[in-house]
Design a protein around this motif. Structure first.
Motif, PDB file in Angstrom:
ATOM      1  N   LEU A  21       2.431  -1.701   8.007  1.00 30.08           N
ATOM      2  CA  LEU A  21       1.667  -1.806   6.758  1.00 30.08           C
ATOM      3  C   LEU A  21       0.387  -2.612   6.966  1.00 30.08           C
ATOM      4  N   ASP A  22       0.465  -3.664   7.776  1.00 27.85           N
ATOM      5  CA  ASP A  22      -0.732  -4.450   8.078  1.00 27.85           C
ATOM      6  C   ASP A  22      -1.793  -3.588   8.760  1.00 27.85           C
ATOM      7  N   VAL A  23      -1.354  -2.769   9.709  1.00 21.09           N
ATOM      8  CA  VAL A  23      -2.291  -1.886  10.413  1.00 21.09           C
ATOM      9  C   VAL A  23      -2.915  -0.882   9.442  1.00 21.09           C
ATOM     10  N   VAL A  24      -2.088  -0.335   8.532  1.00 15.70           N
ATOM     11  CA  VAL A  24      -2.599   0.621   7.541  1.00 15.70           C
ATOM     12  C   VAL A  24      -3.668  -0.032   6.672  1.00 15.70           C
ATOM     13  N   PHE A  25      -3.372  -1.218   6.152  1.00 16.69           N
ATOM     14  CA  PHE A  25      -4.350  -1.927   5.319  1.00 16.69           C
ATOM     15  C   PHE A  25      -5.619  -2.252   6.113  1.00 16.69           C
ATOM     16  N   PHE A  26      -5.434  -2.728   7.325  1.00 22.95           N
ATOM     17  CA  PHE A  26      -6.568  -3.140   8.142  1.00 22.95           C
ATOM     18  C   PHE A  26      -7.481  -1.957   8.457  1.00 22.95           C
ATOM     19  N   MET A  27      -6.883  -0.851   8.918  1.00 18.94           N
ATOM     20  CA  MET A  27      -7.690   0.323   9.264  1.00 18.94           C
ATOM     21  C   MET A  27      -8.341   0.930   8.031  1.00 18.94           C
ATOM     22  N   TRP A  28      -7.605   0.948   6.919  1.00 20.34           N
ATOM     23  CA  TRP A  28      -8.167   1.498   5.678  1.00 20.34           C
ATOM     24  C   TRP A  28      -9.347   0.646   5.214  1.00 20.34           C
ATOM     25  N   LEU A  75      -6.837  -6.218  -2.548  1.00 17.05           N
ATOM     26  CA  LEU A  75      -8.199  -6.605  -2.901  1.00 17.05           C
ATOM     27  C   LEU A  75      -9.179  -6.283  -1.773  1.00 17.05           C
ATOM     28  N   ALA A  76      -8.761  -6.501  -0.523  1.00 20.22           N
ATOM     29  CA  ALA A  76      -9.640  -6.204   0.611  1.00 20.22           C
ATOM     30  C   ALA A  76     -10.005  -4.726   0.669  1.00 20.22           C
ATOM     31  N   VAL A  77      -9.023  -3.862   0.383  1.00 22.56           N
ATOM     32  CA  VAL A  77      -9.301  -2.425   0.375  1.00 22.56           C
ATOM     33  C   VAL A  77     -10.210  -2.064  -0.800  1.00 22.56           C
ATOM     34  N   MET A  78      -9.963  -2.686  -1.950  1.00 24.29           N
ATOM     35  CA  MET A  78     -10.771  -2.382  -3.138  1.00 24.29           C
ATOM     36  C   MET A  78     -12.246  -2.697  -2.927  1.00 24.29           C
ATOM     37  N   VAL A  79     -12.534  -3.873  -2.402  1.00 25.84           N
ATOM     38  CA  VAL A  79     -13.945  -4.221  -2.188  1.00 25.84           C
ATOM     39  C   VAL A  79     -14.540  -3.373  -1.073  1.00 25.84           C
ATOM     40  N   GLY A  80     -13.712  -2.983  -0.093  1.00 21.43           N
ATOM     41  CA  GLY A  80     -14.199  -2.110   0.963  1.00 21.43           C
ATOM     42  C   GLY A  80     -14.589  -0.738   0.439  1.00 21.43           C
ATOM     43  N   LEU A  81     -13.855  -0.262  -0.569  1.00 19.63           N
ATOM     44  CA  LEU A  81     -14.154   1.040  -1.162  1.00 19.63           C
ATOM     45  C   LEU A  81     -15.377   1.002  -2.077  1.00 19.63           C
ATOM     46  N   GLY A  82     -15.897  -0.188  -2.347  1.00 20.57           N
ATOM     47  CA  GLY A  82     -17.107  -0.296  -3.155  1.00 20.57           C
ATOM     48  C   GLY A  82     -16.862  -0.387  -4.640  1.00 20.57           C
ATOM     49  N   TRP A  83     -15.650  -0.800  -5.045  1.00 21.25           N
ATOM     50  CA  TRP A  83     -15.358  -0.947  -6.467  1.00 21.25           C
ATOM     51  C   TRP A  83     -16.220  -2.063  -7.051  1.00 21.25           C
ATOM     52  N   GLY A  84     -16.953  -1.744  -8.086  1.00 25.34           N
ATOM     53  CA  GLY A  84     -17.829  -2.724  -8.701  1.00 25.34           C
ATOM     54  C   GLY A  84     -19.204  -2.783  -8.080  1.00 25.34           C
ATOM     55  N   VAL A  85     -19.475  -1.905  -7.103  1.00 24.50           N
ATOM     56  CA  VAL A  85     -20.792  -1.878  -6.463  1.00 24.50           C
ATOM     57  C   VAL A  85     -21.351  -0.453  -6.450  1.00 24.50           C
ATOM     58  N   VAL A  86     -20.579   0.493  -5.922  1.00 21.62           N
ATOM     59  CA  VAL A  86     -21.042   1.885  -5.886  1.00 21.62           C
ATOM     60  C   VAL A  86     -20.201   2.794  -6.777  1.00 21.62           C
ATOM     61  N   ARG A  87     -19.135   2.242  -7.337  1.00 17.58           N
ATOM     62  CA  ARG A  87     -18.300   3.022  -8.245  1.00 17.58           C
ATOM     63  C   ARG A  87     -17.647   2.091  -9.252  1.00 17.58           C
ATOM     64  N   ASP A  88     -17.429   2.620 -10.442  1.00 20.04           N
ATOM     65  CA  ASP A  88     -16.834   1.790 -11.485  1.00 20.04           C
ATOM     66  C   ASP A  88     -15.336   2.014 -11.590  1.00 20.04           C
TER      67      ASP A  88
END
Length: 541
Positions: free
Chosen positions: A389-396, A317-330
């Motif tokens: 994996l934590d580092v991957v998620f965090f950096m992404w 979910l953290a990556v999804m909101v960071g990518l702008g899902w629901g704000v800049v892309r559908d």
């Protein structure tokens, strides 16, 4: 930090059940004692009445079936006298005894990393050269740790009556014949709150192996739950009630605005529901334990699975909101598959690590040294994988958040940028709080003396849960359902520049009330025109 999370997850397995089932073999050994620990919130009691001390002519019990216990051996102990010196007198004619001591540890040393020296409390003796002896043996007599003239001390645990303030009991074991005995006056009331120890010793090397079976019962004023877990039981009850309100608020909002529902809202609701299920399992598990005296292993394992699943979904979910899902892309397109795969890998690895640690802690006394070492090596390897994996998620997440904010700033999307500025504040606060939590946990765990009292250790686990829940609440508020949420992912805000057109104020932000966007006066006050040709939409790639 991951190690601290593992220790927190296995907290309930490490705490002794307050109705302890016993099947323990006490071998005759003058260099070893067996001890069992627990925490009591006074007034309470420790009841040994149900224990039976058995010894038959076979003198055999399968040691691999023994209840998990701890033991201590004399430091640098060497029995240099192969012939046993027998003193006159004793417990019974031609018999030995099993000693039982019950005492409270002083708070200062009980909470320290070094722990308590039992000899300072009158249990066992330490010679001038530092040699430790638990039992009154020939060697201990020669070192002056017990009295040669008091024959009744030989083959018994050493107790300094000038220091010892606890309770003591013993069971006579004849040298021949079948024996099955119980402790007289085995219920020991405890009026002081704190960490207690039960010590058992079969000191006479010429004695018989004694099988101890039955239940040792520890009970505090609140029930059977270990005293140090009482606070977290109520904590999870309150957290469960909070999550129920959380789910109702977000779920009802989604129902009311079902026509404008966007996919990310489902992920947010699923994450909230997982938090509710986990806290519910924890609360029910502890309540049942408190009432029955036994932990429910099924609920404990369900808590592990649900907690790991929640952590995996939260990172997605953290990556999804960071990518702008629901704000800049559908839609996230093929990126969604990558997120789900990483989240699944994280969940599975987390479950395996926790189960390995639980298994190692539960069965450490019945595992061989090589198997134990292999388990911890595997846990260490999987913990490293989790860290990666934590580092991957965090950096992404950070990279996606920065790219989305940069895009919004370049496109002059001020309202959407405002939401992401607030999201960044939530993430930064969560990171800062997590670092403070980690430092506090390390100092409390590995410091010379703990910061928290033992009865308040649950606050470390509670603080971690509050940090997580606060971050989830912040994201849910920013992405709360509203009548215009679906259009929000398609709309671009254009600044007035010469002949360029401007967006109408009907395009909402999740931070604004619906009524605000229905008011043309509010729209004009913000510098937007509400003319019929001023509303343009564009789908972002």
């Amino acid at each position: 930090m991951r190690l601290l999370l593992i220790l927190a997850t296995t907290l309930f397995f490490q705490a002794h059940a307050e109705v302890m089932p016993f099947n323990v073999l006490l071998k005759p050994d003058e260099s070893t004692i067996h001890y069992y620990e627990g925490y009591i919130r006074a007034p309470g009691f420790i009841d040994l009445s149900d224990l039976t001390f058995n010894s038959d002519h076979n003198n055999f019990i399968d040691p691999n079936s023994a209840f998990t216990d701890d033991s201590m051996t004399d430091d640098e102990y060497v029995n240099d006298d192969s012939t046993r010196r027998r003193l006159d007198g004793g417990i019974e004619t031609d018999g030995t005894a099993v000693d039982i001591l019950v005492f409270r540890l002083p708070e200062k040393c009980a909470s320290s990393r070094k722990g308590c020296d039992y000899t300072d409390l009158g249990v066992g003796g330490r010679a001038d050269d530092g040699t430790l002896r638990w039992c009154c043996s020939n060697d201990a007599i020669d070192k002056g740790l017990c009295d040669r003239d008091q024959a009744a001390q030989y083959g018994r645990i050493i107790v300094d009556k000038s220091k010892y303030t606890g309770d003591s009991r013993y069971v006579n074991i004849p040298s021949a014949g079948d024996v099955s005995k119980r402790i007289k006056l085995g219920k020991l009331d405890q009026r002081e709150q704190g960490h207690y120890v039960v010590v058992m010793a079969n000191c006479d090397p010429s004695g018989r192996p004694v099988a101890v079976k039955g239940n040792m019962i520890w009970k505090s004023e609140h029930g059977y739950l270990p005293g140090q877990l009482f606070g977290i039981m109520w904590f999870y009850i309150y957290v469960t009630l909070g999550y129920i309100a959380f789910v109702l608020w977000y779920g009802i909002s989604m129902i009311k605005n079902k026509e404008s529902r966007i996919p990310i809202e489902k992920w947010i609701l699923a994450t909230i529901c997982l938090g509710l299920v986990e806290s519910f399992y924890q609360a029910v598990h502890l309540l049942l334990w408190n009432g029955q005296g036994y932990p429910n292993n099924l609920l404990a394992y369900l808590t592990i699975f649900t907690g790991s699943f929640k952590q995996g979904v939260s990172r997605c979910l953290a990556v999804m909101v960071g990518l702008g899902w629901g704000v800049v892309r559908d839609s996230l397109g093929s990126t969604m598959r990558t997120i789900v795969i990483l989240g699944t890998a994280y969940t599975a690895t987390s479950v395996f690590v926790d189960l390995i640690m639980v298994f190692a802690i539960e069965d450490i006394q019945t595992l061989s040294e090589s198997k134990e070492e292999n388990l911890f090596q595997l846990a260490s390897l999987l913990t490293f994988v989790l860290a990666v994996l934590d580092v991957v998620f965090f950096m992404w997440m950070l990279d996606a958040l920065n790219n989305t904010m940069e895009y919004l700033e370049n496109m002059n999307q001020t309202r959407k940028l405002e939401r992401y500025l607030q999201l960044r504040q939530i993430f930064l606060f969560t990171i800062l709080a997590s670092v403070i939590w980690a430092i506090f946990s390390v100092v409390d765990t590995f410091g010379e003396s703990g910061i928290l009292l033992e009865e308040n250790e649950w606050m470390i686990e509670g603080l971690k849960e509050l940090i997580y829940t606060g971050a989830l609440l912040g994201v849910a508020i920013l992405w709360r359902p509203n009548p215009n949420a679906k259009e929000y992912a398609y709309v671009m805000e254009l600044r007035s520049d010469g002949d360029d057109l401007e967006l109408s104020g009907v395009v909402p932000s999740a931070l604004d009330d619906d009524d605000e966007f229905e008011s043309s006066h509010s729209a004009k006050a913000n510098g937007f025109s509400d003319g019929p040709y001023d509303h343009h939409t564009a789908e972002l790639s």
